[in-house]
Design a protein around this motif. Structure first.
Motif, PDB file in Angstrom:
ATOM      1  N   ASN A 179      29.157 -41.616  16.098  1.00  0.00           N
ATOM      2  CA  ASN A 179      28.055 -42.465  16.505  1.00  0.00           C
ATOM      3  C   ASN A 179      26.798 -41.818  15.904  1.00  0.00           C
ATOM      4  O   ASN A 179      26.468 -40.687  16.278  1.00  0.00           O
ATOM      5  CB  ASN A 179      27.927 -42.546  18.026  1.00  0.00           C
ATOM      6  CG  ASN A 179      26.709 -43.346  18.468  1.00  0.00           C
ATOM      7  OD1 ASN A 179      25.850 -43.700  17.670  1.00  0.00           O
ATOM      8  ND2 ASN A 179      26.621 -43.630  19.762  1.00  0.00           N
ATOM      9  N   GLU A 222      29.631 -49.055  17.513  1.00  0.00           N
ATOM     10  CA  GLU A 222      28.681 -48.168  18.181  1.00  0.00           C
ATOM     11  C   GLU A 222      29.249 -46.763  18.320  1.00  0.00           C
ATOM     12  O   GLU A 222      28.660 -45.792  17.869  1.00  0.00           O
ATOM     13  CB  GLU A 222      28.317 -48.721  19.563  1.00  0.00           C
ATOM     14  CG  GLU A 222      27.205 -47.959  20.257  1.00  0.00           C
ATOM     15  CD  GLU A 222      25.834 -48.271  19.686  1.00  0.00           C
ATOM     16  OE1 GLU A 222      24.961 -47.380  19.739  1.00  0.00           O
ATOM     17  OE2 GLU A 222      25.614 -49.396  19.183  1.00  0.00           O
ATOM     18  N   CYS A 242      25.475 -51.284  21.542  1.00  0.00           N
ATOM     19  CA  CYS A 242      24.653 -50.868  22.679  1.00  0.00           C
ATOM     20  C   CYS A 242      23.270 -51.534  22.566  1.00  0.00           C
ATOM     21  O   CYS A 242      22.786 -51.745  21.450  1.00  0.00           O
ATOM     22  CB  CYS A 242      24.503 -49.353  22.647  1.00  0.00           C
ATOM     23  SG  CYS A 242      23.792 -48.622  24.117  1.00  0.00           S
ATOM     24  N   CYS A 243      22.592 -51.845  23.642  1.00  0.00           N
ATOM     25  CA  CYS A 243      23.025 -51.646  25.012  1.00  0.00           C
ATOM     26  C   CYS A 243      22.733 -52.912  25.804  1.00  0.00           C
ATOM     27  O   CYS A 243      21.664 -53.463  25.634  1.00  0.00           O
ATOM     28  CB  CYS A 243      22.284 -50.498  25.658  1.00  0.00           C
ATOM     29  SG  CYS A 243      22.724 -48.859  25.039  1.00  0.00           S
ATOM     30  N   SER A 244      23.633 -53.460  26.628  1.00  0.00           N
ATOM     31  CA  SER A 244      24.846 -52.784  27.029  1.00  0.00           C
ATOM     32  C   SER A 244      26.006 -53.091  26.084  1.00  0.00           C
ATOM     33  O   SER A 244      26.011 -54.106  25.394  1.00  0.00           O
ATOM     34  CB  SER A 244      25.212 -53.197  28.456  1.00  0.00           C
ATOM     35  OG  SER A 244      25.496 -54.582  28.524  1.00  0.00           O
ATOM     36  N   GLU A 245      26.974 -52.182  26.103  1.00  0.00           N
ATOM     37  CA  GLU A 245      28.099 -52.279  25.180  1.00  0.00           C
ATOM     38  C   GLU A 245      29.163 -53.249  25.679  1.00  0.00           C
ATOM     39  O   GLU A 245      29.373 -53.412  26.877  1.00  0.00           O
ATOM     40  CB  GLU A 245      28.739 -50.897  24.998  1.00  0.00           C
ATOM     41  CG  GLU A 245      27.831 -49.890  24.315  1.00  0.00           C
ATOM     42  CD  GLU A 245      28.414 -48.499  24.280  1.00  0.00           C
ATOM     43  OE1 GLU A 245      27.907 -47.677  23.498  1.00  0.00           O
ATOM     44  OE2 GLU A 245      29.365 -48.216  25.041  1.00  0.00           O
ATOM     45  N   ARG A 268      30.744 -57.838  27.842  1.00  0.00           N
ATOM     46  CA  ARG A 268      29.782 -57.073  28.650  1.00  0.00           C
ATOM     47  C   ARG A 268      29.946 -57.449  30.113  1.00  0.00           C
ATOM     48  O   ARG A 268      29.744 -58.602  30.501  1.00  0.00           O
ATOM     49  CB  ARG A 268      28.356 -57.364  28.187  1.00  0.00           C
ATOM     50  CG  ARG A 268      28.037 -56.836  26.799  1.00  0.00           C
ATOM     51  CD  ARG A 268      26.590 -57.131  26.431  1.00  0.00           C
ATOM     52  NE  ARG A 268      26.205 -56.475  25.200  1.00  0.00           N
ATOM     53  CZ  ARG A 268      26.234 -57.062  23.989  1.00  0.00           C
ATOM     54  NH1 ARG A 268      26.638 -58.324  23.877  1.00  0.00           N
ATOM     55  NH2 ARG A 268      25.873 -56.388  22.918  1.00  0.00           N
ATOM     56  N   SER A 272      27.479 -50.610  34.135  1.00  0.00           N
ATOM     57  CA  SER A 272      27.272 -49.502  33.201  1.00  0.00           C
ATOM     58  C   SER A 272      26.884 -50.061  31.841  1.00  0.00           C
ATOM     59  O   SER A 272      27.506 -51.015  31.363  1.00  0.00           O
ATOM     60  CB  SER A 272      28.555 -48.667  33.063  1.00  0.00           C
ATOM     61  OG  SER A 272      28.434 -47.755  31.990  1.00  0.00           O
ATOM     62  N   PHE A 273      25.887 -49.461  31.214  1.00  0.00           N
ATOM     63  CA  PHE A 273      25.475 -49.962  29.898  1.00  0.00           C
ATOM     64  C   PHE A 273      26.331 -49.399  28.766  1.00  0.00           C
ATOM     65  O   PHE A 273      26.153 -49.770  27.605  1.00  0.00           O
ATOM     66  CB  PHE A 273      23.988 -49.683  29.634  1.00  0.00           C
ATOM     67  CG  PHE A 273      23.611 -48.221  29.627  1.00  0.00           C
ATOM     68  CD1 PHE A 273      23.798 -47.449  28.495  1.00  0.00           C
ATOM     69  CD2 PHE A 273      23.052 -47.635  30.754  1.00  0.00           C
ATOM     70  CE1 PHE A 273      23.444 -46.107  28.475  1.00  0.00           C
ATOM     71  CE2 PHE A 273      22.693 -46.294  30.747  1.00  0.00           C
ATOM     72  CZ  PHE A 273      22.899 -45.529  29.614  1.00  0.00           C
ATOM     73  N   THR A 274      27.261 -48.470  29.092  1.00  0.00           N
ATOM     74  CA  THR A 274      28.251 -48.033  28.113  1.00  0.00           C
ATOM     75  C   THR A 274      29.635 -48.470  28.579  1.00  0.00           C
ATOM     76  O   THR A 274      29.838 -48.829  29.738  1.00  0.00           O
ATOM     77  CB  THR A 274      28.264 -46.504  27.949  1.00  0.00           C
ATOM     78  OG1 THR A 274      28.722 -45.890  29.174  1.00  0.00           O
ATOM     79  CG2 THR A 274      26.891 -45.974  27.583  1.00  0.00           C
ATOM     80  N   GLY A 300      24.871 -46.645  34.667  1.00  0.00           N
ATOM     81  CA  GLY A 300      25.097 -46.152  33.319  1.00  0.00           C
ATOM     82  C   GLY A 300      25.335 -44.663  33.227  1.00  0.00           C
ATOM     83  O   GLY A 300      25.925 -44.184  32.245  1.00  0.00           O
TER      84      GLY A 300
END
Length: 470
Positions: A179, A222, A242-245, A268, A272-274, A300
């Motif tokens: 990444n 990502e 991202c974000c969010s993934e 999505r 959590s944004f990951t 997140g």
């Protein structure tokens, strides 16, 4: 010895988890309602799942998000295992930042691969000398560790993260990571050195999809590559944009490409944004691991590992997989007539785990009203007794054995007395009646105020032997 300061600070969060556990149990008892056992770990935050299959069990290696974190504050890795995909055994902390004397932070997303009778754990960590993210390697003779530093230095490093290893059918092993870029090296058979230098995989829109609005990152790739082979086709499942993934994937005829973008695996979802994928086949089913922020206080930086069962489309493409609270169905049943570790749990409320003086891990920090749920326990013709290995530095308490819910029928109650120490173990036995057939078992802990006792393992007696996956 029992260290109480940090766990006392954590118990407030566990109380919140207890609240949703009670709700989940109530929902599970409604007619026609699915069980709710995702996320698979409830007493701590876990992230970045890396599952493998070994000797009839699934082992999932995770990171550990610290309570209340406002960054990716991670100092150790954890491992859990299951034979039935719903009851997960906590094996504790087999590796931490302290394993790598040259690293000082960021115990982030890694991957374990078995070879040569050993288990190799590739992890990204921050190198103390220069503050750069690099890839280290832990090695162990057991899937549950303990792992030690295989090299005493990084294996490879260019500031990028998220390693994943693949051993191809011809024995050639590859390590992928990256990444914002995507890299690989060809690992040597010793799995701790490589031939040639790091090679960058071209991130083309044909290979990894098109991202809009970010000229410096034209593709969806990502981080978090998960590369595997199935029916002659190579899959690269990765965290996207991202974000969010969301989770997307590409396929290729060979381990290094050329890659063709195939679309979304998990949209999505969650708080959590990951996200971070892990894909395995086990006992005739396919399973997709991921993380979300579903526990109280989750988000997140406080994530939780979950899993879904899925089936490939007839042409080999991956379906769209959605997050659920139910998780996968149970494979088989759990045999209560053999010793079961207390830390084998489908859902835990209020409890913690810790290293045991008798080896492995025990359940501890038990207070009045805490409970453990174990799914699909095959009592058969009926149990007549229950034995638990316990320890207490206070006056103890009681273990209520209930079926189907925390307020379900009581089939036995075991009294736990003081033993003079949190790791001074003894066994307590009580009579059981009415535990027949296959039922969900709840160990409900009762007593006075404060911490009551620890439990290391349990076992029922008197019933007929039953086939077991547990």
């Amino acid at each position: 010895m029992k260290l109480e300061v940090a766990p006392r600070a954590r118990k407030g969060l566990r109380r919140s988890i207890a609240a949703i556990a009670s709700l989940a149990c109530a929902v599970a008892l409604l007619p026609g309602t699915a069980q709710a056992d995702n996320p698979i770990v409830q007493n701590i935050y876990t992230a970045d799942p890396a599952p493998i299959v070994h000797n009839g069990r699934v082992y999932v290696y995770t990171g550990h998000d610290e309570d209340g974190s406002t960054y990716f504050t991670m100092r150790e890795w954890r491992v859990y295992s299951s034979a039935d995909m719903v009851n997960w055994t906590d094996h504790g902390v087999p590796m931490s930042l302290a394993t790598f004397a040259w690293a000082d932070a960021n115990a982030w997303a890694g991957h374990v691969v078995p070879r040569n009778g050993k288990f190799y754990w590739y992890v990204p960590v921050r190198q103390r000398s220069n503050g750069q993210m690099v890839i280290g390697v832990g090695v162990a003779e057991s899937p549950t560790g303990p792992f030690r530093d295989a090299l005493g230095r990084p294996l490879v490093g260019n500031g990028e993260i998220d390693p994943h290893a693949l051993i191809d059918d011809n024995g050639q092993a590859y390590l992928y990571w990256g990444n914002p870029n995507l890299w690989y090296v060809r690992l040597n058979p010793d799995m701790i050195s490589f031939s040639g230098g790091p090679t960058q995989i071209p991130l083309t829109t044909a290979g990894f999809g098109t991202r809009t609005g970010n000229p410096s990152r034209p593709t969806l790739y990502e981080e978090g590559p998960w590369v595997y082979k199935r029916n002659g086709l190579y899959y690269n499942v990765f965290a996207a944009q991202c974000c969010s993934e969301f989770i997307a994937y590409s396929t290729a005829p060979g381990p290094t490409g050329p890659w063709t973008y195939r679309g979304t695996v998990m949209p999505r979802q969650g708080s959590s944004f990951t996200n971070h994928p892990g894909v395995i086949d086990f006992n005739g089913g396919s399973y997709f691991f991921y993380h979300n922020g579903a526990l109280p206080g989750g988000g997140g930086y406080t994530r939780s590992v979950a899993v879904e069962r899925f089936a490939y489309n007839s042409d080999g493409t991956l379906p769209t997989i959605n997050m659920t609270a139910a998780g996968p169905p149970q494979i088989g049943t759990l045999n209560p007539y053999v010793r079961q570790e207390a830390e084998t749990i489908a859902w835990g409320s209020g409890i913690e785990t810790e290293p045991s003086s008798e080896g492995g891990v025990n359940v501890g920090y038990i207070e009045n009203g805490d409970h453990i749920k174990v799914r699909g326990v095959a009592f058969g013709s009926g149990a007549t007794s229950f034995t638990a290995r316990v320890a207490s530095n206070t006056g103890g308490g009681r273990i209520e054995l209930r079926l189907d819910g925390t307020n379900g029928p009581v089939v036995g109650t075991c009294t736990v007395g003081g033993t003079g120490g949190w790791q001074n173990w003894t066994s307590t036995t009580c009579a059981v009646g009415g535990a027949t057939g296959t039922r969900d078992l709840y160990l409900r802990f009762t007593g006075g105020s404060g911490y009551l006792f620890n439990v290391n393992w349990w076992q029922f007696g008197g019933g007929s032997a039953v086939p077991s996956h547990g």
